[in-house]
Design a protein around this motif. Structure first.
Motif, PDB file in Angstrom:
ATOM      1  N   PHE B  18       0.619  -1.283  -0.291  1.00 49.29           N
ATOM      2  CA  PHE B  18      -0.241  -0.195   0.232  1.00 49.29           C
ATOM      3  C   PHE B  18       1.015   1.020   0.215  1.00 49.29           C
ATOM      4  N   VAL B  19       2.129   1.229   0.810  1.00 50.46           N
ATOM      5  CA  VAL B  19       2.947   2.814   0.862  1.00 50.46           C
ATOM      6  C   VAL B  19       3.832   2.775  -0.307  1.00 50.46           C
ATOM      7  N   THR B  20       4.359   1.793  -0.740  1.00 50.81           N
ATOM      8  CA  THR B  20       4.804   1.422  -2.181  1.00 50.81           C
ATOM      9  C   THR B  20       4.280   2.643  -3.002  1.00 50.81           C
ATOM     10  N   PRO B  21       3.122   2.870  -3.794  1.00 49.80           N
ATOM     11  CA  PRO B  21       3.178   4.025  -4.760  1.00 49.80           C
ATOM     12  C   PRO B  21       2.985   5.280  -3.726  1.00 49.80           C
ATOM     13  N   THR B  22       2.926   5.888  -3.041  1.00 44.50           N
ATOM     14  CA  THR B  22       3.054   6.625  -2.345  1.00 44.50           C
ATOM     15  C   THR B  22       4.401   6.833  -2.530  1.00 44.50           C
ATOM     16  N   VAL B  23       4.962   6.204  -1.700  1.00 48.23           N
ATOM     17  CA  VAL B  23       6.636   6.649  -1.593  1.00 48.23           C
ATOM     18  C   VAL B  23       7.346   6.806  -3.102  1.00 48.23           C
ATOM     19  N   VAL B  25       5.576   8.017  -5.277  1.00 46.02           N
ATOM     20  CA  VAL B  25       5.060   9.729  -5.913  1.00 46.02           C
ATOM     21  C   VAL B  25       6.086  10.983  -5.526  1.00 46.02           C
ATOM     22  N   ILE B  26       6.520  10.201  -3.979  1.00 40.38           N
ATOM     23  CA  ILE B  26       6.500  11.177  -3.337  1.00 40.38           C
ATOM     24  C   ILE B  26       8.097  11.708  -3.378  1.00 40.38           C
TER      25      ILE B  26
END
Lengths: 422, 296
Positions: B18-23, B25-26
């Motif tokens: 779940f966290v990977t896409p956000t990381v 993008v950031i």
């Protein structure tokens, strides 16, 4: 900041993507602001397309605020976008853009006669070592607007010198006894217009930016004396309000239009709003060439501005693009723009046209351009924005009395020398 | 494949998923530009690529150190921060205490307080620029007609007044933000503490200094961090209010970097300014973080 840069890249990418569409047929994209030249665009494009079958021209409307359109061009040109093929550039960008290799040399496209017909001081801003990079479209410059009714009331002749402007201001201000009335207003905020003003003042005293040997001469005695006059007009003669230090052209125009100033020194675009039917000063004002200092009647003191047409060095239709430039700057097209839209032609021969006999306004504008002084943008090239910034800062320092005039201009000279690597 | 993955491992894996896409993008939109800025600041290149990137080491930083305008921008930025933050804090606490009381029209008052914060800074700056105008501005009309001044005051055109004028706008605009965070803190203070204090015969002032304030330290520090970071990179306010003038009296670091990059097209030098600014803000955040840790 970083997002802004990303945005710039996005715009550049978008421009590059549009480009291939124009590649196939002879489709030209020409960009210019609609306030600047909108009145002439459709008829010029129609006439050009009729004369050049197979070529079509699309008008890309850009902002009339030079800073905004500059950003658009800079990002697109940096990304080597071939669009627009032809674009209008502010006279002060010409040197910089040419030096960055963004403009196509026009000598091979435009005839010698055409080039010789252009206003020479204006053309010099777009010429580097004999190579012409842009063709003058229309000229504007600063003029001294004055309240003809007030001068008449006090029996004062139209001033020719700064000494007369100061004396006339004092007479009218004392006579009217209105604390809301100022003598002289202009654009002395820290903007490009301030530098133009300063060139008018110093030019009127016989000073030049570079001396005959090409050395920076902003701190010459003539220059210092003229700048001192600007300072004294605020603090000693008190004919100029303190607020002039935050005024942009339209702020000064508003005050003058409200009947709160005797003299106004800005570019010709104010003529239309000032003479509009609902303007309180309509019919009560006139303009003349920028003043000079006593003893310098031949001094050049009209700070010139204006727009040129250039061909994108990466355009895929350079030949056709150059033709378009040639058409817009032709005798006939410029004459039409002058007669119908009051656009002062970038060619000197148009002023002698018989039809121009009735265009008294333009004739008068043209007389003032004859004593024009251009900003040192051609010789400083891509360093011009910095040079201008230094001048704006140091002139402001002097006007705020943060530094003496001499010190401010000495500092300016030193900084400019270091920027130019002298 | 180990099919005997235990529950804990599976939960962890799901979490990572779940966290990977956000990381990513950031990393792309935050980390990459920062690295790019640092790289740019150590080199010389032309924006159109005609001149390839050349490493020049600390040259731009050396220029920066000898550049009076940079030091001025740094001083302007610190002065602006040092003047506006304490005022915003004091006013913010006052507003929060006021909004914490129950009185008629409380909802309306809260709305009114939030209004300046809700407007875009650029708009605020334009409104205030008109009010400050020395020829047709509101303040001068009042000052002149009431006889408080006998000649127009050029708020934004006077080197000594411009900074104060800018601070006033900042305080007007962002005190309500401080107030909002502090109000949230106020409402989480248990009522019985005050009751106990009253039984011990505490005065209102003692209640404020000995109960309210110590318990508000957390929210206050959070508000201070956010606002200081904002103030240290202030751009819209000077850009729209004064354009850094008069002379360079209100030219902040952000504005200077902007001019270097977009007016002079000197991306490398501009990047050096941005990196220094980044370090300043980073250092400031560290100080606050340590302060937070010790006070807890």
């Amino acid at each position: 900041m970083k997002f802004a840069m990303k945005g710039a890249v996005a715009v550049a990418t978008a421009l590059t993507l549009i480009a291939p569409l124009a590649a196939g047929a002879q489709e030209l994209v020409m960009s210019i602001g609609s306030r600047g030249y909108g009145g002439m665009m459709e008829r010029n494009i129609e006439a050009f397309e009729a004369a050049n079958p197979g070529t079509s021209v699309e008008w890309l409307k850009v902002s009339d605020v030079p800073g905004d359109s500059r950003k658009l061009y800079v990002t697109g040109l940096t990304a080597k976008s071939p669009t627009p093929d032809v674009f209008a550039i502010d006279v002060i960008w010409a040197g910089e853009f040419a030096q960055r290799g963004w403009l196509e040399p026009l000598n091979n496209y435009l005839g010698k006669d055409a080039i010789a017909a252009y206003n020479p001081s204006f053309l010099s801003a777009a010429t580097i070592d004999g190579t012409v990079f842009a063709a003058p479209l229309y000229v504007d410059g600063t003029h001294l607007f004055y309240r003809s009714d007030l001068l008449e009331k006090y029996g004062i002749a139209v001033p020719k010198t700064w000494e007369e402007v100061i004396a006339a201001s004092k007479t009218v201000m004392e006579g009217e006894g209105n604390p809301q009335l100022y003598g002289f207003v202009s654009m002395w905020a820290k903007i490009e217009g301030l530098f133009m003003n300063w060139l008018s003042f110093t030019g009127g005293n016989g000073a030049t930016f570079f001396d005959a040997d090409g050395e920076v001469a902003v701190n010459s005695p003539e220059s210092i004396a003229a700048t001192q006059t600007m300072v004294d007009m605020i603090y000693k003669d008190r004919i100029v309000p303190d607020s002039i230090l935050t005024m942009k052209p339209d702020d000064a125009r508003t005050l003058f239009q409200q009947g709160r100033a005797v003299f106004l020194m800005v570019q010709d675009f104010v003529y239309a709003p000032l003479s509009a039917a609902d303007s309180p000063v309509a019919g009560k004002f006139d303009f003349t060439r920028n003043p000079y200092f006593e003893g310098h009647p031949d001094a050049k003191s009209t700070a010139m501005g204006g727009w040129l047409l250039a061909v994108n060095a990466n355009s895929e239709n350079k030949e056709a693009a150059a033709k378009l430039v040639e058409y817009f700057t032709s005798y006939d097209a410029q004459l039409a723009a002058a007669l119908d839209e009051n656009r002062a032609p970038g060619r000197t021969d148009v002023y002698d046209a018989p039809e121009m006999a009735d265009a008294t306004l333009l004739k008068k504008l043209g007389d003032d351009y004859a004593v024009g002084v251009v900003r040192p943008s051609a010789s400083t090239g891509n360093l011009y924005p910095r040079v201008s910034e230094v001048m704006q800062t140091e002139i402001t320092n002097a006007l705020h009395r943060e530094k003496t005039v001499e010190q401010a201009l000495n500092d300016a000279a030193a900084e400019i020398n270091s920027i130019l690597g002298k | 494949m180990n099919r005997t993955m235990n529950l804990e491992q599976r939960t962890a894996l799901t979490g990572i998923g779940f966290v990977t896409p956000t990381v990513i993008v950031i990393a792309l939109i935050l980390i990459y530009p920062i690295i790019q800025s640092v790289v740019l600041s150590f080199g010389q290149s032309s924006i159109d690529g005609s001149e390839p990137y050349r490493f020049v080491g600390l040259r731009h930083y050396a220029t920066l150190m000898g550049d009076g305008r940079f030091w001025n921008a740094l001083a302007v930025t610190f002065t602006f921060t040092a003047l506006s933050i304490p005022l915003e804090l004091a006013l913010g606490i006052g507003l929060a205490l006021l909004m914490n009381e129950s009185f008629r029209g409380k909802g309306l008052a809260r709305l009114a307080v939030l209004f300046p914060w809700a407007l875009p800074t650029a708009l605020n700056a334009l409104i205030w620029r008109w009010m400050y105008n020395s020829d047709y501005g509101l303040f001068n009309a009042v000052a002149l007609q009431s006889g408080l001044a006998d000649r127009p005051i050029n708020f934004l055109g006077d080197t000594s007044l411009a900074m104060a004028s800018m601070v006033v706008v900042a305080v007007w605009k962002t005190s309500s933000f401080m107030a909002l965070i502090i109000l949230a803190g106020l409402q989480s203070i248990p009522r019985d503490l005050f009751e106990a204090g009253r039984m011990d015969g505490m005065t209102k002032w003692q209640e404020f200094t000995q109960i309210t304030l110590p318990l508000l330290k957390g929210p206050i520090l959070v508000a201070l961090i956010i606002r200081s970071m904002d103030a240290l990179r202030t751009f819209e306010l000077p850009f729209n209010l004064t354009d850094g003038g008069p002379v360079n009296a209100t030219e902040s670091l952000s504005l200077y970097a902007y001019k270097a990059i977009f007016d002079f097209l000197d991306f490398n030098f501009g990047a050096a300014v941005v990196v220094v600014q980044f370090l300043v803000i980073f250092a400031m955040s560290l100080i606050y973080v340590f302060a937070l840790r010790n006070k807890d």
